[in-house]
Design an enzyme around this catalytic site. Structure first.
Site, short mmCIF file in Angstrom:
data_model
loop_
_atom_site.label_atom_id
_atom_site.label_comp_id
_atom_site.label_asym_id
_atom_site.label_seq_id
_atom_site.Cartn_x
_atom_site.Cartn_y
_atom_site.Cartn_z
N ASN A 137 -87.77 108.68 -13.35
CA ASN A 137 -87.68 109.45 -12.12
C ASN A 137 -88.16 110.88 -12.35
O ASN A 137 -89.35 111.11 -12.47
CB ASN A 137 -86.23 109.41 -11.60
CG ASN A 137 -86.05 110.23 -10.33
OD1 ASN A 137 -86.85 110.12 -9.40
ND2 ASN A 137 -85.03 111.06 -10.28
N GLU A 138 -87.25 111.82 -12.48
CA GLU A 138 -87.63 113.24 -12.65
C GLU A 138 -87.52 113.66 -14.11
O GLU A 138 -86.95 114.69 -14.42
CB GLU A 138 -86.76 114.13 -11.78
CG GLU A 138 -87.06 114.04 -10.30
CD GLU A 138 -86.21 114.99 -9.47
OE1 GLU A 138 -85.21 115.51 -9.99
OE2 GLU A 138 -86.54 115.21 -8.29
N GLU B 132 -82.55 106.20 -1.52
CA GLU B 132 -81.63 106.43 -2.63
C GLU B 132 -80.21 106.32 -2.10
O GLU B 132 -79.91 106.77 -0.99
CB GLU B 132 -81.84 107.79 -3.28
CG GLU B 132 -80.78 108.06 -4.35
CD GLU B 132 -81.21 109.03 -5.44
OE1 GLU B 132 -80.61 109.00 -6.51
OE2 GLU B 132 -82.15 109.81 -5.21
N CYS C 134 -82.21 109.81 -8.69
CA CYS C 134 -81.38 110.10 -9.85
C CYS C 134 -80.47 108.95 -10.23
O CYS C 134 -80.04 108.86 -11.38
CB CYS C 134 -80.57 111.36 -9.59
SG CYS C 134 -81.57 112.86 -9.47
#
Length: 662
Positions: A376-377, A47, A242
């Site tokens: 993603n989350e 990332e 993120c």
């Protein structure tokens, strides 16, 4: 009387040692192979946080090379007569600078670039300076002088590498020249002088080391890429994290903007610029120079399966509570098409639209993409509502592609318990679990996957690291507990098929988050203890799980197991048994290894013991001391199919033996 007492004492000690040996005896059953271990089992997650891309893995040394930062001269200092123009040759990067005569023959026009916390160069190495330039008024050829300078030098001259470049056309052209510094400097400055009357226009000003990873011109920093290759990763997840979501949808990572000619890839705002006001870096942007083509190419070159993650239409839910921040379900068409086009870009033949774009970038062959992650989350009902549409479209167009969903940002709790059944309902292939947790969590989770559903989706432990309570930085004890936890993943390889530590990189002068696996400055890199833990697992993952028990139970750090964690595998290609044992206590433990089920003619030979140990639990490798804690290898021998091992306190040990016939 004294003789009897001595004999009695000796008997007690012998009995105590015998009891200890019995209690801690690890029995490895060799007769039956267990679950197959996937090639993707241990890998890497990249990332762009902590200046991991621009200023890190991406070898470009110039910050804001196309003058597209919102403050167009951020990263630059100008002198003389410099102006910013906005009608440049590249549609998505229209800004450039014009250098004009300063009005007096003893004055100077030009600009300095500060790089990323300075520009790091090494003596004797070559650096390729390139620029798109023109003479806006035509006429006689003009010149610029390019220098690497040390502004605080005590030498007569600040410059320690200098070249002149002739600009000879009214049309935009790319020019380049080589700089070869005669000194090593971690924080130099790139200086450009107008060396003729002018005016001269400059766009996309770039400086790369010639010696990049695999020699690619738009390449990667060699030492950082080599550190990734040296792990022998099975999977490479990119580009986040993120940044896939973005603080808002306009700043999400858009893979289509990250391919094609590098000078026309638009700037993107990095959400890690402003996420933590206490670690604020207002000049943190993404040039997209390290884009999806480069990620796929790196995956191929380090032997890892690529795992790209794409936006599901939800902006970061941590940063957005307003439902209007997200794409309505009925308007997801372009996002779904982006996912389908990505598969075609990676795998399509050269007659397809996106396969042709890949070929034009220099890779006609397929990248052999097998996995794609959606979101993603994310959490809540809004995530599966969107994911379902992606699943249907991808299954229809590309049934061969495995889909990775998410269990949200937590390792347990309400959202985790909601999302796992939803992932089963949608029949995703893998579920991405994340856990940044303290020591107590890692010590308690040795059996986490023992009771997972064997028939449901598989697990991708996509982001994890031990965050020491009260000391959230890299230190040996946290890494040791990561090694302990990983025995449970390995033992359950029929459930866990991918695992990647996070984050991967951090610049010592520009981090937002820690701990991290590899730290670096402008000239050096250091592999942390967590790096070596990952490497030892990846290089010793084996092909099949085999049973390892203590007193008939898996060794999970449970009560009565003396703080031990252990797992064992068989490696078919090398005909080897590999046993991993972690002592998480402050005591030296006697841990006999018994190999049960071997045939009479079988022998265990070529034994080695690899230890990762430190008596200072708060220590780690640093830029100044990069090899303070590294694995140490010694030879060991098995007698009568057993090894009477003694484990030092706080030690991660790997034993490896070759099975051969007498």
């Amino acid at each position: 009387m004294r003789i009897r007492r001595t004999l009695f004492t000796a008997w007690v000690l012998s009995a105590a040692l015998s009891l200890a040996a019995q209690t801690n005896e690890l029995v490895i059953q060799t007769k039956k192979l267990g679950a197959e271990i996937q090639p993707t089992m241990y890998g890497l997650f990249f990332e762009d946080i902590n200046y991991a891309a621009d200023g890190g893995l991406y070898a470009e040394l110039v910050k804001n090379r196309s003058f597209e930062f919102p403050q167009h001269l951020m990263g630059w200092k100008t002198f003389g007569k410099v102006s910013v123009q906005d009608d440049g040759p590249f549609e998505r990067n229209p800004h450039y600078v014009r250098l004009s005569y300063p009005g007096h023959p003893q004055k100077h026009t030009g600009l300095d670039n500060e790089g990323f916390f300075g520009i790091g160069v090494k003596s004797g190495e070559e650096y390729r300076f390139s620029v798109w330039a023109r003479l806006p008024e035509g006429g006689t050829a003009g010149k610029i002088r390019i220098e690497l300078v040390k502004t605080n030098s005590n030498a007569e001259r600040q410059a320690f590498a200098t070249q002149e470049l002739t600009i000879d056309s009214k049309e935009w052209k790319k020019y380049q020249v080589m700089l070869k510094p005669d000194m090593t400097e971690a924080k130099s400055t790139l200086r450009i002088f107008l060396a003729s009357q002018g005016p001269i226009d400059l766009e996309h000003i770039s400086l790369f080391p010639v010696d990049t990873w695999k020699g690619h011109e738009n390449g990667l920093r060699k030492d950082l890429a080599q550190a990734l290759a040296d792990i022998h990763p099975g999977v490479f997840r990119f580009p986040g994290g993120c940044i896939v979501e973005g603080t808002d949808l306009n700043t999400r990572y858009n893979w289509k903007n990250s391919i094609g000619p590098v000078e026309n890839r638009p700037l993107n705002e990095n959400r890690w610029q402003y996420t933590f006001p206490h670690r604020f870096f207002p000049d943190y942007y993404q040039s997209y120079g390290l884009g999806f083509y480069e990620y796929f190419l790196l995956s191929e070159e380090i032997g890892a399966a690529p795992l790209p993650i794409v936006s599901c239409g939800l902006a970061c839910q941590f940063q957005n509570t307003d439902p209007k921040a997200h794409v309505p379900v009925e308007e997801l068409g372009s996002y779904i098409q982006d996912a389908l086009d990505l598969i075609e870009f990676a795998n399509g033949d050269t007659t397809s639209v996106w396969g042709r774009k890949r070929a034009a970038m220099g890779h006609p062959a397929s990248f052999h993409l097998k996995f794609i992650g959606i979101g993603n989350e994310q959490w809540g009902p809004e995530y599966p509502a969107r994911l379902e549409l992606f699943v249907k479209a991808i299954r229809k167009a590309h049934p061969e592609i495995k889909i990775v969903g998410s269990s949200g940002p937590d390792s347990e709790g309400k959202q985790f318990e909601y999302l796992w059944p939803e992932m089963k309902r949608l029949k995703v292939d893998l579920v991405d679990e994340h856990f940044y947790r303290p020591e107590s969590w890692f010590l308690s989770q040795g059996a986490r996957y023992d009771n997972y559903d064997r028939k449901g989706p598989k697990v991708f432990a996509g982001e994890y690291a031990c965050h020491g309570k009260g000391k959230k930085w890299n230190h040996f004890y946290a890494s040791l507990l990561e090694a302990a936890f990983m025995t449970g993943m390995e033992r359950n390889a029929d459930v866990v098929q991918m695992a990647t530590y996070a984050p991967l990189f951090a610049h010592v002068d520009g981090w937002q988050w820690r701990p991290d696996m590899i730290w670096f400055d402008n000239l050096n890199a250091v592999r942390t203890v967590s790096y070596y833990v990952q490497q030892l697992y990846a290089q010793n993952k084996g092909t099949n799980v085999i049973s390892l028990t203590m007193n008939g139970k898996p060794v999970t750090g449970a009560e009565g197991q003396d703080g031990l964690f252990a797992s064992a595998v068989w490696d078919g290609p090398t005909h080897s048994y590999i046993v991993k044992v972690i002592n998480t206590t402050d005591k030296t433990l006697r841990v006999p290894l018994t190999f049960a089920g071997l045939k009479r003619q079988d022998e265990l030979t070529n034994g080695i013991c690899i230890k990762l140990h430190s008596s200072d639990l708060d220590s780690d490798n640093t830029i100044e001391h990069p090899f303070a804690i590294v694995p140490e290898t010694t030879s060991v021998s098995v007698y009568d199919r057993a090894l009477d091992a003694e484990l030092e306190p706080y030690t991660f040990t790997v034993y490896k033996f070759t099975k051969s016939a007498k």
